[in-house]
Scaffold this motif. Structure first.
Motif, short mmCIF file in Angstrom:
data_model
loop_
_atom_site.label_atom_id
_atom_site.label_comp_id
_atom_site.label_asym_id
_atom_site.label_seq_id
_atom_site.Cartn_x
_atom_site.Cartn_y
_atom_site.Cartn_z
N GLY A 155 6.32 -0.59 -6.16
CA GLY A 155 6.32 -1.10 -4.78
C GLY A 155 5.81 -0.11 -3.76
N ASN A 156 5.24 1.00 -4.21
CA ASN A 156 4.70 2.02 -3.30
C ASN A 156 3.24 1.72 -2.97
N LYS A 157 2.86 2.08 -1.75
CA LYS A 157 1.47 1.90 -1.34
C LYS A 157 0.62 3.03 -1.89
N VAL A 158 -0.46 2.70 -2.55
CA VAL A 158 -1.37 3.68 -3.14
C VAL A 158 -2.77 3.45 -2.57
N LYS A 159 -3.28 4.48 -1.87
CA LYS A 159 -4.61 4.37 -1.28
C LYS A 159 -5.68 4.84 -2.25
N PHE A 160 -6.84 4.20 -2.17
CA PHE A 160 -8.01 4.65 -2.90
C PHE A 160 -8.37 6.06 -2.44
N LYS A 161 -8.83 6.92 -3.35
CA LYS A 161 -9.03 8.34 -3.06
C LYS A 161 -9.87 8.56 -1.81
N PHE A 162 -10.95 7.81 -1.65
CA PHE A 162 -11.84 7.99 -0.50
C PHE A 162 -11.67 6.85 0.50
N ALA A 163 -10.44 6.34 0.60
CA ALA A 163 -10.18 5.18 1.48
C ALA A 163 -10.49 5.50 2.94
N ARG A 164 -9.98 6.63 3.40
CA ARG A 164 -10.16 6.95 4.84
C ARG A 164 -11.61 7.23 5.20
N PRO A 165 -12.34 8.11 4.49
CA PRO A 165 -13.75 8.32 4.85
C PRO A 165 -14.56 7.03 4.78
N LEU A 166 -14.29 6.22 3.75
CA LEU A 166 -15.04 4.97 3.59
C LEU A 166 -14.70 3.99 4.72
#
Length: 384
Positions: free
Chosen positions: A75-86
């Motif tokens: 149930g934890n949120k997991v961001k894609f590695k380059f989520a923020r730059p993309l």
């Protein structure tokens, strides 16, 4: 206990004395204080603009970041590695794309109109020439007066040389000032964009540092109040921008549909232009009216008059119904206060005041409303 009370009272008295001295100094040196604050604002201006750019880009950026976030089995949120730059790249590309679309649609049409107007110049010159000949033939006295007028060519040539010399000097100075302003603008814009990108990449860290700083230097009660106001301001400005964009799209679509029904040319182009200029509250669409009228005049002058009447009616509908309902509702501000906030903001700070006035008024309105309700509740007073 009395010692502590005395120390606290002394601190309060010292603070009051210092504030009074500062206030007295400002009153005695109003212009010095204004110049000082204006210089501070000039220095901080690129960073203020950068913060505003960051806030605007952050709206689509949050949307894209959510798309690159998944929920794992725990149930934890997991961001894609380059989520923020993309997400940042996509957000900037989206905003630039919208601006490019508007420029790409409107500017070519304006150039076409300019070409048409330039094409009319020879015909206009001939008409002026024929009119002048006709006047001199009908009124010989005018022609005789012109022929008898003595002109000192030597004096006229000296005046012309003096005028050209002064004009060339003014042009050179103006050119230097323009180049200097352009360079200054570009440098400030680069600084603003870099600062905005830094904020967007480190927004959680900056928020955490700000909270630490506030909690370290003021009491817990005051800190919580500051956090409450900050959260309220953030939500209000976010909803305002979202509501403003929604209202602009509605106005642009209604404008395009109305123009198509009335068979007015440039319906889609002017609809897009009206939507873009409508981002300036209440009066923004009038900018679109002027440009739209120029476009239509080049093809069908009669339709230009129809367009002006139609858009003025649509503007009244937007000012009194659509804008207060859509934007006012998004920021939680009644319609009457929306009009008041925009009017007062425009009087104090022009277009910027119109844009900022509404969300600021909404924040003040919410604070006063909550404080009033709390005080009434403590007094056990109920007003129906």
């Amino acid at each position: 206990m009395y010692m502590n009370m005395d120390k606290e009272n002394m601190k309060k008295i010292i603070k009051i004395i210092l504030i009074a001295i500062l206030f007295y100094w400002i009153l005695q040196n109003v212009f010095v204080a204004i110049n000082f604050f204006s210089k501070i604002i000039d220095i901080l201006f690129p960073f203020i603009v950068g913060a505003c750019i960051a806030f605007i880009i952050n709206i689509p950026m949050q949307f894209f970041e959510k798309k690159f976030t998944k929920i794992d089995k725990k149930g934890n949120k997991v961001k894609f590695k380059f989520a923020r730059p993309l997400a940042l790249i996509l957000s900037i590309a989206l905003i630039i794309g919208i601006i490019a679309l508007i420029i790409g649609v409107v500017i070519p049409e304006l150039f076409n109109v300019l070409k048409i107007l330039i094409g009319y110049i020879p015909e206009l010159a001939n008409n002026i020439k024929d009119f002048a000949i006709e006047i001199t033939e009908k009124y010989p006295d005018i022609n005789e007066q012109i022929m008898n007028t003595n002109i000192d060519l030597e004096e006229a040539s000296k005046d012309a040389i003096t005028f050209i010399t002064n004009l060339s000097g003014n042009i050179i100075m103006s050119s230097i000032n323009i180049v200097s302003n352009i360079i200054n603008f570009v440098v400030n814009l680069i600084i603003s964009v870099i600062f905005a990108i830094y904020i967007l990449f480190s927004k959680e860290k900056l928020l955490r540092q700000s909270k630490k700083l506030i909690c370290a230097y003021i009491s817990e009660e005051k800190a919580n109040y500051v956090f409450k106001i900050s959260k309220l301001s953030n939500t209000t400005f976010y909803n305002f921008i979202k509501g403003q964009c929604t209202e602009a799209v509605i106005l642009g679509v209604l404008c395009a549909i109305g123009m198509l029904i009335l068979q007015i040319p440039y319906a889609v182009t002017i609809g897009i232009l009206i939507a873009f200029t409508a981002l300036i509250p209440i009066v923004g669409a009038f900018i679109g009216i002027v440009i739209g009228t120029i476009l239509i005049l080049s093809i069908e002058p009669v339709k230009a008059l129809v367009f002006i009447i139609f858009i003025l009616i649509l503007q009244q509908l937007e000012n009194n119904i659509i804008y207060p309902k859509v934007v006012g509702k998004s920021v939680g501000l009644p319609g009457i206060w929306v009009l008041l906030a925009v009017t007062v903001g425009g009087s104090l700070a022009g277009i910027v005041g119109m844009i900022i006035g509404l969300p600021v008024a909404s924040v003040i309105y919410t604070i006063i409303r909550d404080e009033t309700n709390d005080r009434l509740e403590k007094k056990n007073i109920k007003i129906v």
